[in-house]
Design an enzyme around this catalytic site. Structure first.
Site, PDB file in Angstrom:
ATOM      1  N   HIS A 322       0.813  -1.212   0.000  1.00  0.00           N
ATOM      2  CA  HIS A 322       0.000   0.000   0.000  1.00  0.00           C
ATOM      3  C   HIS A 322       0.854   1.272   0.000  1.00  0.00           C
ATOM      4  O   HIS A 322       0.373   2.324  -0.432  1.00  0.00           O
ATOM      5  CB  HIS A 322      -0.932   0.008   1.209  1.00  0.00           C
ATOM      6  CG  HIS A 322      -2.126  -0.885   1.038  1.00  0.00           C
ATOM      7  ND1 HIS A 322      -2.105  -2.239   1.293  1.00  0.00           N
ATOM      8  CD2 HIS A 322      -3.391  -0.621   0.614  1.00  0.00           C
ATOM      9  CE1 HIS A 322      -3.289  -2.757   1.037  1.00  0.00           C
ATOM     10  NE2 HIS A 322      -4.085  -1.808   0.625  1.00  0.00           N
ATOM     11  N   GLY A 323       2.049   1.213   0.491  1.00  0.00           N
ATOM     12  CA  GLY A 323       2.858   2.420   0.482  1.00  0.00           C
ATOM     13  C   GLY A 323       4.187   2.221   1.167  1.00  0.00           C
ATOM     14  O   GLY A 323       4.360   1.313   1.980  1.00  0.00           O
TER      15      GLY A 323
END
Length: 482
Positions: A322-323
């Site tokens: 996700h990041g």
């Protein structure tokens, strides 16, 4: 180009649909490919070359894997392909994160830091990298044929899913890429699904997003328990209606062109355990990690300790997908730890508890997780969680919930809570039961009335969404940055 932008709604999509139903069948995929490339170039310009490079690389890998008979050589080539794909993703998504953390270490040793300019993250690279990996893995497993280059390029670039999912596997749509028929019924279903997704985004996600952004942007010292709970409640609704709205729009758009995507959400906030939550939330991602990471690691077949380790590894990777930040890693570990905890035995004890308690436990864990997901840093998350626990330092005199709870936000929150439940499915069943129990002219009359009410409701939702669109309210999709 956003699905919820005037350019897309009133220019790109109408022109494409007009062209799609005018050209010969043999040109349909070429038309969709060109349109998808224009869609991508509109937002990313020359970074389309990265996507085209990944397409060319993986198509060549797929063809080679298809020809190789020996399992040993096939595994070797597959491993090389996976490493190259992940290497490209790491270079664009994690290079700055890795260098920044390395600089902390080398700085402690008195070594000069490494300088790296911010690396641009091409839109959708996390999604089309996973599309590419699933393609070569499935070919290696002999689950799908490589197909032609045009169909593969369309699979990778198809604009409904290329930017923010859902993650679609080539094996799911390969047959539809070769041949499909768009019926008026399917087209109507696609348009309906798209409008519902647009309404989720414009009428629920965007209004509550403004409150969530404001509260998460307040100085930590101003947070009170009431404010922090309002902020995370709004974010909990925002992320669901933002992402499930995008998925609805993607599924609806694909159906307009005769292609069916699998569902990506199944009312996750009704879950009674975190394990159940992950069976209902972002289904295409969780099933991807299950089939391509968890099961190859051994799944639950090699003892309890290995099972818990596998869960932690999978959710660690899920968080980092996700990041590039420690927050996402901690969010993944938090959920992986909860799943392992429920597997240890807590899940069985939870099943004996009163249903509202199970639901409350699940929502509390999910909302704590969303704090880690949304906060700007670990310190920010810690401050926010302390405020939720009643340990904040805010006085509530300057910043308080009444500042943000206007009629629109309250209406959006109520609609969000109701929309988290399967009310539409219940209404459809009630309608069908009523039609079944009647006959003759009464059935025809009810059917016409329901159809008219459906069209009127969808028209109102589209009109209201367009008005919010014209007002230029909060618009970016959360998952665009992944």
């Amino acid at each position: 180009m956003l699905f919820s932008s005037p350019t897309f709604l009133f220019l790109f999509l109408p022109i494409l649909l007009g062209g799609y139903f005018l050209v010969r069948d043999s040109l349909l995929n070429l038309l969709l490919l060109l349109a998808s490339l224009i869609f991508y170039i509109w937002g990313e310009g020359t970074y389309v070359l990265v996507m085209l490079g990944i397409i060319g690389l993986n198509y060549a890998l797929g063809r080679a894997l298809e020809r190789i008979e020996g399992p040993g050589r096939r595994k070797l080539l597959l491993a090389a392909g996976v490493v190259i794909n992940l290497g490209i993703l790491v270079a664009f998504k994690y290079a700055n994160f890795l260098v920044n953390n390395l600089n902390v270490l080398v700085g402690a040793c008195g070594v000069s830091p490494i300088h790296l300019e911010p690396v641009h993250l091409p839109l959708g690279i996390s999604f089309f990298t996973f599309h590419a990996i699933s393609y070569i893995v499935d070919i290696s497993r002999r689950q799908v044929a490589a197909g032609g280059p045009l169909n593969f390029a369309l699979y990778m670039t198809f604009f409904p899913h290329s930017i923010a999912g859902p993650i679609v596997r080539y094996s799911d749509i390969a047959g539809q890429l070769r041949k499909r028929v768009v019926t008026s019924h399917d087209f109507a279903l696609g348009a309906r699904r798209f409008i519902l997704g647009l309404a989720k985004k414009m009428l629920i996600a965007n209004p509550v997003a403004q409150v969530a952004d404001t509260v998460f942007g307040l100085p930590g010292g101003e947070l009170t328990a009431a404010l922090s709970w309002l902020g995370i409640a709004c974010y909990t609704l925002q992320i669901y209606f933002d992402f499930s709205g995008y998925s609805d729009m993607a599924i609806g758009l694909a159906k307009l062109f005769g292609i069916d995507f699998l569902e990506n959400f199944d009312h996750p906030y009704l879950s009674q355990s975190v394990t159940e939550f992950w069976r209902r939330w972002h289904i295409s991602l969780s099933s991807w990690f299950r089939d391509y990471v968890y099961i190859p690691l051994g799944g639950n077949r090699r003892g309890s300790l290995r099972l818990y380790a596998n869960l932690l590894v999978v959710f660690c990777l899920c968080g980092m997908w996700h990041g590039a930040s420690w927050n996402f890693l901690l969010w993944g570990l938090f959920h992986g730890g909860l799943l392992a905890f429920e597997r240890v035995g807590y899940g069985r004890r939870l099943e004996t508890r009163w249903v509202p308690l199970r639901h409350a436990y699940t929502m509390l864990m999910v909302m704590i997780g969303w704090v880690l997901f949304r906060a700007d840093s670990m310190e920010h998350a810690g401050t926010f969680l302390r405020a939720m626990a009643g340990l904040g330092t805010g006085t509530g005199r300057v910043y308080h919930p009444a500042l943000y709870l206007d009629r629109l936000v309250i209406l959006a929150m109520v609609a969000g809570v109701l929309g988290s439940m399967p009310l539409l499915a219940w209404l459809a069943r009630t309608r069908d039961d009523l039609l079944e129990s009647t006959g003759g002219w009464a059935r025809s009359g009810f059917r016409a009335a329901f159809a008219l009410a459906d069209v009127a409701a969808l028209s109102l939702l589209f009109l209201a969404s367009s008005m919010f669109l014209a007002a230029g309210t909060h618009n970016p999709f959360i998952y665009f940055r992944f």
